[in-house]
Design an enzyme around this catalytic site. Sequence first.
Site, PDB file in Angstrom:
ATOM      1  N   CYS A 115       0.810  -1.230   0.000  1.00  0.00           N
ATOM      2  CA  CYS A 115       0.000   0.000   0.000  1.00  0.00           C
ATOM      3  C   CYS A 115       0.836   1.269   0.000  1.00  0.00           C
ATOM      4  O   CYS A 115       0.328   2.349  -0.306  1.00  0.00           O
ATOM      5  CB  CYS A 115      -0.946   0.007   1.188  1.00  0.00           C
ATOM      6  N   HIS A 262      -4.013   6.685   1.316  1.00  0.00           N
ATOM      7  CA  HIS A 262      -4.283   5.330   0.838  1.00  0.00           C
ATOM      8  C   HIS A 262      -5.715   4.967   1.216  1.00  0.00           C
ATOM      9  O   HIS A 262      -6.190   5.337   2.297  1.00  0.00           O
ATOM     10  CB  HIS A 262      -3.287   4.365   1.490  1.00  0.00           C
ATOM     11  N   ASN A 292      -9.863  -1.391  -1.966  1.00  0.00           N
ATOM     12  CA  ASN A 292      -8.436  -1.135  -1.733  1.00  0.00           C
ATOM     13  C   ASN A 292      -7.653  -1.653  -2.939  1.00  0.00           C
ATOM     14  O   ASN A 292      -7.534  -2.865  -3.139  1.00  0.00           O
ATOM     15  CB  ASN A 292      -8.022  -1.855  -0.442  1.00  0.00           C
TER      16      ASN A 292
HETATM   17  N1  ACO Z   1     -18.652  -9.972   6.252  1.00  0.00           N
HETATM   18  C1  ACO Z   1     -19.310 -10.226   7.402  1.00  0.00           C
HETATM   19  N2  ACO Z   1     -18.691 -10.422   8.589  1.00  0.00           N
HETATM   20  C2  ACO Z   1     -17.348 -10.348   8.581  1.00  0.00           C
HETATM   21  C3  ACO Z   1     -16.591 -10.093   7.422  1.00  0.00           C
HETATM   22  C4  ACO Z   1     -17.316  -9.897   6.205  1.00  0.00           C
HETATM   23  N3  ACO Z   1     -16.713  -9.638   5.046  1.00  0.00           N
HETATM   24  N4  ACO Z   1     -15.281 -10.078   7.733  1.00  0.00           N
HETATM   25  C5  ACO Z   1     -15.201 -10.330   9.052  1.00  0.00           C
HETATM   26  N5  ACO Z   1     -16.441 -10.502   9.569  1.00  0.00           N
HETATM   27  C6  ACO Z   1     -16.813 -10.762  10.947  1.00  0.00           C
HETATM   28  C7  ACO Z   1     -15.724 -11.432  11.748  1.00  0.00           C
HETATM   29  O1  ACO Z   1     -15.742 -12.824  11.571  1.00  0.00           O
HETATM   30  C8  ACO Z   1     -16.069 -11.021  13.160  1.00  0.00           C
HETATM   31  O2  ACO Z   1     -17.099 -11.836  13.629  1.00  0.00           O
HETATM   32  P1  ACO Z   1     -17.176 -12.266  15.186  1.00  0.00           P
HETATM   33  O3  ACO Z   1     -17.343 -10.967  15.947  1.00  0.00           O
HETATM   34  O4  ACO Z   1     -18.379 -13.133  15.220  1.00  0.00           O
HETATM   35  O5  ACO Z   1     -15.878 -12.949  15.491  1.00  0.00           O
HETATM   36  C9  ACO Z   1     -16.657  -9.611  12.992  1.00  0.00           C
HETATM   37  O6  ACO Z   1     -17.041  -9.505  11.615  1.00  0.00           O
HETATM   38  C10 ACO Z   1     -15.685  -8.494  13.332  1.00  0.00           C
HETATM   39  O7  ACO Z   1     -14.443  -8.752  12.672  1.00  0.00           O
HETATM   40  P2  ACO Z   1     -13.226  -7.769  12.768  1.00  0.00           P
HETATM   41  O8  ACO Z   1     -12.096  -8.349  11.978  1.00  0.00           O
HETATM   42  O9  ACO Z   1     -12.994  -7.397  14.201  1.00  0.00           O
HETATM   43  O10 ACO Z   1     -13.835  -6.485  11.992  1.00  0.00           O
HETATM   44  P3  ACO Z   1     -13.229  -5.058  11.793  1.00  0.00           P
HETATM   45  O11 ACO Z   1     -14.226  -4.047  12.192  1.00  0.00           O
HETATM   46  O12 ACO Z   1     -11.851  -4.952  12.364  1.00  0.00           O
HETATM   47  O13 ACO Z   1     -13.141  -4.953  10.208  1.00  0.00           O
HETATM   48  C11 ACO Z   1     -11.411  -4.977   8.540  1.00  0.00           C
HETATM   49  C12 ACO Z   1     -12.299  -5.833   9.471  1.00  0.00           C
HETATM   50  C13 ACO Z   1     -12.326  -4.271   7.552  1.00  0.00           C
HETATM   51  C14 ACO Z   1     -10.513  -5.938   7.793  1.00  0.00           C
HETATM   52  C15 ACO Z   1     -10.597  -3.955   9.392  1.00  0.00           C
HETATM   53  O14 ACO Z   1      -9.990  -4.618  10.476  1.00  0.00           O
HETATM   54  C16 ACO Z   1      -9.542  -3.227   8.612  1.00  0.00           C
HETATM   55  O15 ACO Z   1      -9.825  -2.460   7.714  1.00  0.00           O
HETATM   56  N6  ACO Z   1      -8.246  -3.419   8.969  1.00  0.00           N
HETATM   57  C17 ACO Z   1      -7.138  -2.695   8.368  1.00  0.00           C
HETATM   58  C18 ACO Z   1      -6.906  -3.090   6.929  1.00  0.00           C
HETATM   59  C19 ACO Z   1      -5.689  -2.398   6.392  1.00  0.00           C
HETATM   60  O16 ACO Z   1      -5.513  -1.188   6.537  1.00  0.00           O
HETATM   61  N7  ACO Z   1      -4.780  -3.160   5.768  1.00  0.00           N
HETATM   62  C20 ACO Z   1      -3.542  -2.590   5.277  1.00  0.00           C
HETATM   63  C21 ACO Z   1      -3.645  -2.182   3.864  1.00  0.00           C
HETATM   64  S1  ACO Z   1      -3.855  -3.520   2.752  1.00  0.00           S
HETATM   65  C22 ACO Z   1      -2.300  -3.914   2.128  1.00  0.00           C
HETATM   66  O17 ACO Z   1      -1.292  -3.468   2.585  1.00  0.00           O
HETATM   67  C23 ACO Z   1      -2.229  -4.904   1.034  1.00  0.00           C
END
Ligand code: ACO
Length: 337
Positions: A115, A262, A292
């Site tokens: 990223c 980003h 993304n």
């Molecule tokens: N649909 C429905 N439910 C989902 C999904 C989905 N697509 N994905 C996860 N869940 C569920 C999980 O299983 C979890 O369920 P549980 O509570 O029953 O265990 C619940 O939703 C919450 O999951 P979290 O992972 O805690 O959700 P969060 O609010 O953190 O969102 C996300 C996940 C969107 C991935 C977030 O953590 C995020 O954006 N993280 C940073 C990403 C990032 O910046 N990456 C770096 C750049 S990418 C790169 O470098 C290539």
Amino acid sequence: MIKSIIRGTGKFVPPNLVTNQDLEKFMDTSDEWIQKRTGIKQRYWISEDSPMGASDLGFEAAKQALDAAGWTAEDLDFIIFATLSPDIMFPGGGCLLAAKLGLNSTPTLDIRQQCTGFLYGFATADAYIKSGLAKKVLLVGGEVHSSGLDKSTRGRDVTVIFGDGAAATCIEGVDNEERVGLLASVLHTDGNYAASLMTELPASNLFNRNPPGLPLDDPRYFPVMDGPSIFKKAVRLLPKVTHEVLEKAGIKLDQIDLVVPHQANKRINQAFGQFLKLEDDKIFHNIEKYGNTTAASIPLALHEAIEQGRTGKSGETVLFVALGAGLTWGAAIYRFF
Ligand code: ACO
């Protein structure tokens, strides 16, 4: 003094639009969850009937950027290609892209900084320009994520956020005494967190990279991410690196006209804005349309911000900021010529 100036930008996404509702058909997810947690409404993925590689998408974006700059491919003396999803294991996408542009001796360099690929690429272009190694540089970020995603419910946290796309920037060294061009950049890496976002296989650190009877449903072939931990790191490190780059450039936050961050998660960028007490319209978002797109994300956002008249006028100053796999993070400040 030589300054690195953006002369033209371009973007390309494959035509196959994938909405959140489309994803609901093959994994347990919902439009509501995706929009609420990420801000994403749709993304573009390559299609089965006309597959494309990262360099193909990059080629289309590069042609637009060259046209916008009024350059031909032959004018280039350096090409930088940033991707985490190269068309093939090797050679790098820069080699493939240069050939598609009809070139057969222009030097190329691939960047694997995910990223922050654009930030590392811009800093590298600037260093080549200021050292006299290059004058006209093409910087391309391109990704095809979709062909490598786990489209079952197991991979839903990662799969719903990624989109395919490319964007390109033509950067030129110009002799000018004003404070314009790339004013400052700051780059960081902490490989101790590599496992919090990675695709593990195929891996050259195994005795047999491709063992016989390869189980292709092995989760190590798909990207995995510790999303909440990366989220927390982003919210802490993005404001910190912003202060670092402002100090390096010797300017104040209120001199930034627009932040072009980003596009990893709209909530991350909103939290960043709240932390720095920025008004909402000072931060550019287009994640709702593309998801993304990793190395393409900042230049794609920049291209659209210019197209929409949100930035690009002489003297306007933009802040680029990103954090991603590696972990890598950084920021840059650019003032339009
Ligand atoms: N649909 C429905 N439910 C989902 C999904 C989905 N697509 N994905 C996860 N869940 C569920 C999980 O299983 C979890 O369920 P549980 O509570 O029953 O265990 C619940 O939703 C919450 O999951 P979290 O992972 O805690 O959700 P969060 O609010 O953190 O969102 C996300 C996940 C969107 C991935 C977030 O953590 C995020 O954006 N993280 C940073 C990403 C990032 O910046 N990456 C770096 C750049 S990418 C790169 O470098 C290539």
